[in-house]
Design an enzyme around this catalytic site. Structure first.
Site, PDB file in Angstrom:
ATOM      1  N   SER A   6       0.840  -1.208   0.000  1.00 27.83           N
ATOM      2  CA  SER A   6       0.000   0.000   0.000  1.00 27.83           C
ATOM      3  C   SER A   6       0.870   1.251   0.000  1.00 27.83           C
ATOM      4  CB  SER A   6      -0.861  -0.012   1.268  1.00 27.83           C
ATOM      5  OG  SER A   6      -1.405   1.267   1.496  1.00 27.83           O
ATOM      6  N   TYR A  31      -2.476  -1.133  10.174  1.00 25.15           N
ATOM      7  CA  TYR A  31      -2.572  -1.577   8.781  1.00 25.15           C
ATOM      8  C   TYR A  31      -1.265  -1.251   8.042  1.00 25.15           C
ATOM      9  CZ  TYR A  31      -4.218  -1.548   3.923  1.00 25.15           C
ATOM     10  OH  TYR A  31      -4.358  -1.757   2.579  1.00 25.15           O
ATOM     11  N   LYS A  35       1.845  -3.716   6.463  1.00 22.47           N
ATOM     12  CA  LYS A  35       2.308  -3.631   5.066  1.00 22.47           C
ATOM     13  C   LYS A  35       3.818  -3.418   5.026  1.00 22.47           C
ATOM     14  CE  LYS A  35      -1.713  -4.069   3.112  1.00 22.47           C
ATOM     15  NZ  LYS A  35      -2.045  -5.347   2.484  1.00 22.47           N
TER      16      LYS A  35
END
Ligand code: UDP
Length: 220
Positions: A6, A31, A35
């Site tokens: 991302s 999150y 990643k």
């Protein structure tokens, strides 16, 4: 191995246009942390064992749906992401959109993101898979259109494409959000022969097709 990474790995960069040679940043949430951690594990694995081939695809903001209207995004509960939220306002399930922040240093004060059609994203995966079959090691590519749109521009474009009115209220900034980012996607163009084919109008029109054909998502 193709990893769904991302753009969040860049953190709160001082640059708005991001390219792969820029340093990664401090993740603002779990999150982003997952990643970045997986990207780092893949990089270390590739340097320790030359048999591996990795594609880290740094997605910008995927939206839209399959053009058939049969496959789309069906978030559970109140959507967190902008387009699913706007779409549910459009169909009358939610009364208004809360715009998180109108005091960013952007032309209209709302935050800018690089929205990309999910089908373009799918095509990028196939190109990446082909590439890593012939080129071992750890590869990183931005997957975005290279164009940024503000939250207000999304609202205006959504109203234009769907003919629906989207009431909104300005609210404070959301914690962890950055002002603006969009991809420099020239590396994917040069190395994978991939560029985004769909524009914002296509993305919204395909999202709306999915939303109107499936007002309750996958629940019948
Ligand atoms: N956003 C908003 N209202 C919402 C959801 C999102 O104003 O209900 C804004 C959010 O603050 C960000 C942009 O829309 O500036 C894109 O948010 P999204 O969650 O879709 O993606 P992110 O870039 O945060 O991963």
């Amino acid at each position: 191995l193709v990893f769904s990474s991302s753009a969040t790995v860049y953190g709160d960069s001082e640059h708005w246009e991001l390219n792969e040679s820029m340093p990664v940043g401090v993740p603002s949430n779990n999150y982003g942390y997952t990643k970045l951690t997986v990207e780092q594990l893949l990089a270390k694995t590739a340097s320790a064992d030359s048999r591996w081939s990795f594609a880290n695809l740094r997605y910008f903001n995927p939206i839209g749906a399959h053009r058939s209207g049969l496959i789309g995004e069906d978030p559970k509960g109140i959507p967190n992401n902008l387009l699913p939220f706007v779409s549910q306002v459009g169909i009358g399930k939610l009364p208004y959109l809360s715009i998180f922040g109108n005091d960013y240093p952007t032309p209209d004060g709302t935050a800018i993101r690089d929205y990309i059609h999910v089908m373009d994203l799918a095509a990028a995966h196939l190109k990446a898979l082909q590439y890593i079959q012939h080129s071992r090691g750890n590869h990183v590519w931005n997957i975005g259109t290279g164009n940024g749109s503000s939250v207000l521009e999304i609202v205006v474009q959504f109203e234009h494409v769907t003919g629906k009115n989207i009431p909104f209220k300005h609210m404070p900034r959301r914690e962890g959000d950055i002002a603006a980012c969009w991809a420099n996607a020239s590396k994917a163009d040069k190395e994978l022969g991939w560029t985004a084919q769909y524009n914002l109008q296509d993305m919204i029109s395909d999202l709306w097709n999915w939303q109107t054909k499936n007002p309750n998502g996958y629940d019948v």
